[in-house]
Design a protein around this motif. Structure first.
Motif, PDB file in Angstrom:
ATOM      1  N   UNK A  21       0.797  -1.232   0.000  1.00 46.83           N
ATOM      2  CA  UNK A  21       0.000   0.000   0.000  1.00 46.83           C
ATOM      3  C   UNK A  21       0.824   1.273   0.000  1.00 46.83           C
ATOM      4  N   UNK A  22       2.011   1.222  -0.549  1.00 47.70           N
ATOM      5  CA  UNK A  22       2.903   2.384  -0.600  1.00 47.70           C
ATOM      6  C   UNK A  22       2.661   3.102  -1.928  1.00 47.70           C
ATOM      7  N   UNK A  23       2.305   4.392  -1.861  1.00 42.98           N
ATOM      8  CA  UNK A  23       1.904   5.093  -3.085  1.00 42.98           C
ATOM      9  C   UNK A  23       2.655   6.382  -3.394  1.00 42.98           C
ATOM     10  N   UNK A  24       3.348   6.949  -2.436  1.00 48.23           N
ATOM     11  CA  UNK A  24       4.013   8.244  -2.688  1.00 48.23           C
ATOM     12  C   UNK A  24       5.304   8.051  -3.483  1.00 48.23           C
ATOM     13  N   UNK A  25       5.380   8.710  -4.633  1.00 44.99           N
ATOM     14  CA  UNK A  25       6.575   8.640  -5.482  1.00 44.99           C
ATOM     15  C   UNK A  25       7.531   9.767  -5.124  1.00 44.99           C
ATOM     16  N   UNK A  27      11.940  10.934  -5.902  1.00 48.91           N
ATOM     17  CA  UNK A  27      13.007  10.731  -6.883  1.00 48.91           C
ATOM     18  C   UNK A  27      13.865   9.545  -6.459  1.00 48.91           C
ATOM     19  N   UNK A  28      13.735   8.422  -7.179  1.00 50.97           N
ATOM     20  CA  UNK A  28      14.536   7.242  -6.912  1.00 50.97           C
ATOM     21  C   UNK A  28      13.998   6.323  -5.833  1.00 50.97           C
ATOM     22  N   UNK A  29      12.836   6.601  -5.293  1.00 53.58           N
ATOM     23  CA  UNK A  29      12.251   5.720  -4.274  1.00 53.58           C
ATOM     24  C   UNK A  29      10.767   5.999  -4.109  1.00 53.58           C
ATOM     25  N   UNK A  30      10.102   5.122  -3.379  1.00 55.81           N
ATOM     26  CA  UNK A  30       8.691   5.281  -3.030  1.00 55.81           C
ATOM     27  C   UNK A  30       8.596   5.338  -1.510  1.00 55.81           C
ATOM     28  N   UNK A  31       7.535   5.947  -1.014  1.00 55.10           N
ATOM     29  CA  UNK A  31       7.405   6.138   0.428  1.00 55.10           C
ATOM     30  C   UNK A  31       5.959   5.958   0.857  1.00 55.10           C
ATOM     31  N   UNK A  32       5.780   5.345   2.011  1.00 54.33           N
ATOM     32  CA  UNK A  32       4.445   5.194   2.561  1.00 54.33           C
ATOM     33  C   UNK A  32       4.459   4.321   3.799  1.00 54.33           C
ATOM     34  N   UNK A  33       3.526   4.609   4.689  1.00 58.68           N
ATOM     35  CA  UNK A  33       3.464   3.840   5.928  1.00 58.68           C
ATOM     36  C   UNK A  33       4.790   3.925   6.659  1.00 58.68           C
ATOM     37  N   UNK A  34       5.318   2.788   7.020  1.00 61.02           N
ATOM     38  CA  UNK A  34       6.601   2.720   7.718  1.00 61.02           C
ATOM     39  C   UNK A  34       7.742   2.336   6.798  1.00 61.02           C
ATOM     40  N   UNK A  35       7.586   2.602   5.498  1.00 67.77           N
ATOM     41  CA  UNK A  35       8.581   2.119   4.544  1.00 67.77           C
ATOM     42  C   UNK A  35       9.050   3.174   3.547  1.00 67.77           C
TER      43      UNK A  35
END
Length: 177
Positions: A21-25, A27-35
């Protein structure tokens, strides 16, 4: 505190992100929740060419054979420097206290992750995601059963031996023949 997940390829990062469920893009990675989820784009770090050990080895000469490095040197691949810097900055973030190695399950995947980890001089603890399916359920199950990194030390050492043996045979045999 987010965990940094490091995959081998962007497509794997996308699959893992979708399953978690990680959706935030970024530069060079994705982010969401605890990840934070980033990727290596294959071999970001590689063995240095002979000329890095001694400038006389740039030019091929049978007189210089065999080439046997006393200590092994590694370089960041020029074409992947930007992604390497993304990983280095993510590993150095003070809010990241641990990593998850999510490279391909096998000797080569283990090597790819650890070379980047060492080249970044990272000392943070990491666990291993070992899965053979990229289906959402398999990914989530794998994250529920992360393994200690030490269980894969022998696999890493085997990969390192294979890589260095390939380099030694390749460099010396090519120059000899």
């Amino acid at each position: 505190m987010p965990n940094l997940i490091v995959t081998e390829k962007p497509s794997t990062a996308q699959s893992i992100s979708k399953a978690l469920g990680i959706t935030k893009r970024r530069t060079g990675y994705l982010e969401g929740g605890n990840y934070l989820v980033s990727w290596c784009v294959g071999h970001l770090v590689e063995l240095a060419p002979p000329g890095s050990y001694d400038s006389k080895l740039v030019k091929w000469s049978r007189a210089d054979l065999p080439i046997l490095p006393k200590t092994w040197q590694y370089l960041v691949s020029p074409g992947t420097q930007k992604q390497f810097e993304v990983l280095r900055s993510l590993m150095a973030r003070p809010d990241v206290d641990s990593l998850i190695c999510a490279t391909d399950a096998g000797r080569e995947g283990e090597l790819i992750f650890r070379l980047v980890y060492h080249q970044c001089k990272c000392k943070k603890p990491f666990t291993r995601l070992w899965i053979s399916s990229m289906e959402d359920a398999a990914i989530r199950d794998g994250f529920a059963h992360l393994k200690p990194s030490t269980e894969y030390d022998a696999l890493y050492k085997a990969a390192l031996c294979r890589e260095r043996a390939d380099w030694l045979v390749g460099i010396n045999a090519t120059r000899l023949f």
